[in-house]
Enzyme design. Structure first.
Site, PDB file in Angstrom:
ATOM      1  N   ASN A   1       0.823  -1.218   0.000  1.00  0.00           N
ATOM      2  CA  ASN A   1       0.000   0.000   0.000  1.00  0.00           C
ATOM      3  C   ASN A   1       0.851   1.259   0.000  1.00  0.00           C
ATOM      4  OD1 ASN A   1      -2.639  -1.008  -0.087  1.00  0.00           O
ATOM      5  ND2 ASN A   1      -2.693  -1.373   2.112  1.00  0.00           N
TER       6      ASN A   1
ATOM      7  N   HIS B   1      -3.004   2.331  -2.538  1.00  0.00           N
ATOM      8  CA  HIS B   1      -4.067   1.446  -2.052  1.00  0.00           C
ATOM      9  C   HIS B   1      -4.801   0.736  -3.193  1.00  0.00           C
ATOM     10  CE1 HIS B   1      -4.007   2.310   2.278  1.00  0.00           C
ATOM     11  NE2 HIS B   1      -3.588   3.532   1.929  1.00  0.00           N
TER      12      HIS B   1
ATOM     13  N   GLU C   1      -5.839  -7.587   5.458  1.00  0.00           N
ATOM     14  CA  GLU C   1      -5.176  -8.549   4.570  1.00  0.00           C
ATOM     15  C   GLU C   1      -5.184  -9.951   5.163  1.00  0.00           C
ATOM     16  OE1 GLU C   1      -1.760  -6.639   6.955  1.00  0.00           O
ATOM     17  OE2 GLU C   1      -3.809  -6.179   6.342  1.00  0.00           O
TER      18      GLU C   1
END
Length: 348
Positions: free
Chosen positions: A234, A239, A269
């Site tokens: 990220n 993102h 995640e």
């Protein structure tokens, strides 16, 4: 309101045919309600043949047919195509003496039909879909009173068609509502980004599986998976790339896990999988497939290639152990995998 042209004038039937199609009546089975109206028309008019005739682009099709063995005839053999182009009852006292119809098969056949009277079937918005008609083997007339009754019966045919249309619309609305309800149910139980089960629905599935195990069901395993260095993905790539990474991992899970397995996005995640009727050694094989699939499928469109890896914690789903304790054990196994160098599976 639609305007109907004179009987012999050419007309554009496009709007009328569209109106007919909206009723969805063509080629439907015969129904008692329509048959009864045709029977009444034949009785009132003292005619051996009575038809509810609907005019398609190249044929006339009979929703009800009393005294006639066929369900449709070509449009170029139709007297009804004249009847729909004028108000009131269209009467041909003797078709054999009318140049427009004398060559028609129903007139030239053995035991010919000679007399015709048809009341148009006019929709509320003014389109004539066909006729309620009667035919006889002898030339004759209809009294004004009988003509009125034939028109009244034609209006009843339209009411039946309108009722069918309303029922069809209601049925479609109910189907749409059911589809929407199903979609809402799916959304309530699905992670929007990955399409996997969300935490809420997966927790319920875990409770169900635990109850099965407590009743003596086959052993099961749980697998907790966390994408390695996801924060770095990220931070470095943005993102939107992180979202693509989650979607790729979810897609690979759908391919590598078995049909009976349930995979969920547990949060961020982190993913959790239930493997029913599975021993730990079998679950390790599935976990290894996921590791291999990630190594073989870099994130598309990235240069240099971005290869994802995942750390996993694996444990058997013990029915004697409370669910929250099992989840804490899984979490411990996952973090042990990360401490030991990531991209591996630890069994506890």
């Amino acid at each position: 309101m639609a305007n109907r042209s004179s009987p012999d004038a050419p007309c554009d039937d496009t709007a009328r045919l569209q109106a007919l199609q909206r009723y969805g009546i063509l080629d439907t089975p015969m129904e008692p309600a329509y048959d009864e109206l045709a029977d009444i028309a034949g009785h009132v008019c003292e005619a051996p043949v009575a038809l509810i005739s609907l005019l398609d682009s190249d044929r006339q099709w009979f929703k009800a047919a009393r005294g006639l063995a066929v369900r449709e005839t070509p449009l170029n053999q139709s007297v009804c195509q004249y009847a729909i182009r004028q108000p009131g009852v269209f009467i041909v006292p003797d078709m054999a003496k009318d140049a427009r119809f004398a060559h028609f098969g129903i007139v030239t056949q053995e035991n010919p039909l000679r007399f015709y009277a048809g009341a148009p079937l006019i929709t509320p918005d003014g389109y004539a879909l066909g006729t309620l008609c009667v035919l006889d083997h002898r030339p004759r007339e209809l009294s004004p009173r009988v003509q009125e009754l034939l028109c009244a019966l034609a209006r009843q045919v339209i009411r039946l068609l309108e009722l069918k249309r309303a029922n069809d619309r209601q049925g479609q609305m109910l189907a749409d509502l059911e589809a929407a309800r199903h979609q809402m149910s799916v959304l309530a139980h699905t992670d929007v980004l990955t399409g996997l089960a969300n935490r809420r629905s997966f927790t319920e599935r875990l409770r169900q599986e635990l109850a099965l195990l407590q009743r003596g069901g086959e052993s099961a395993c749980l697998l907790m998976m966390d994408i390695d260095h996801f924060k770095r993905v990220n931070d470095v790539y943005g993102h939107h790339v992180g979202d693509q990474a989650l979607q790729l991992f979810a897609a690979l899970c759908r391919e590598e896990f078995r049909a009976a397995d349930v995979v969920s996005r547990w949060g961020g995640e982190e993913f959790l999988a239930l493997l029913p009727a599975t021993h730990v050694d079998q679950a390790q094989v599935v976990a290894q497939r996921v590791h291999a699939a990630l190594a073989a499928h870099p994130l598309p469109g990235m240069e240099p290639p971005l290869v994802l890896a995942v750390s996993m914690g694996l444990t058997s789903f013990d029915p004697l152990r409370p669910l929250d304790m099992t989840l804490r054990l899984l979490d411990s196994a996952l973090y042990a995998a990360k401490r030991e160098g990531r991209s591996r599976t630890v069994v506890l």
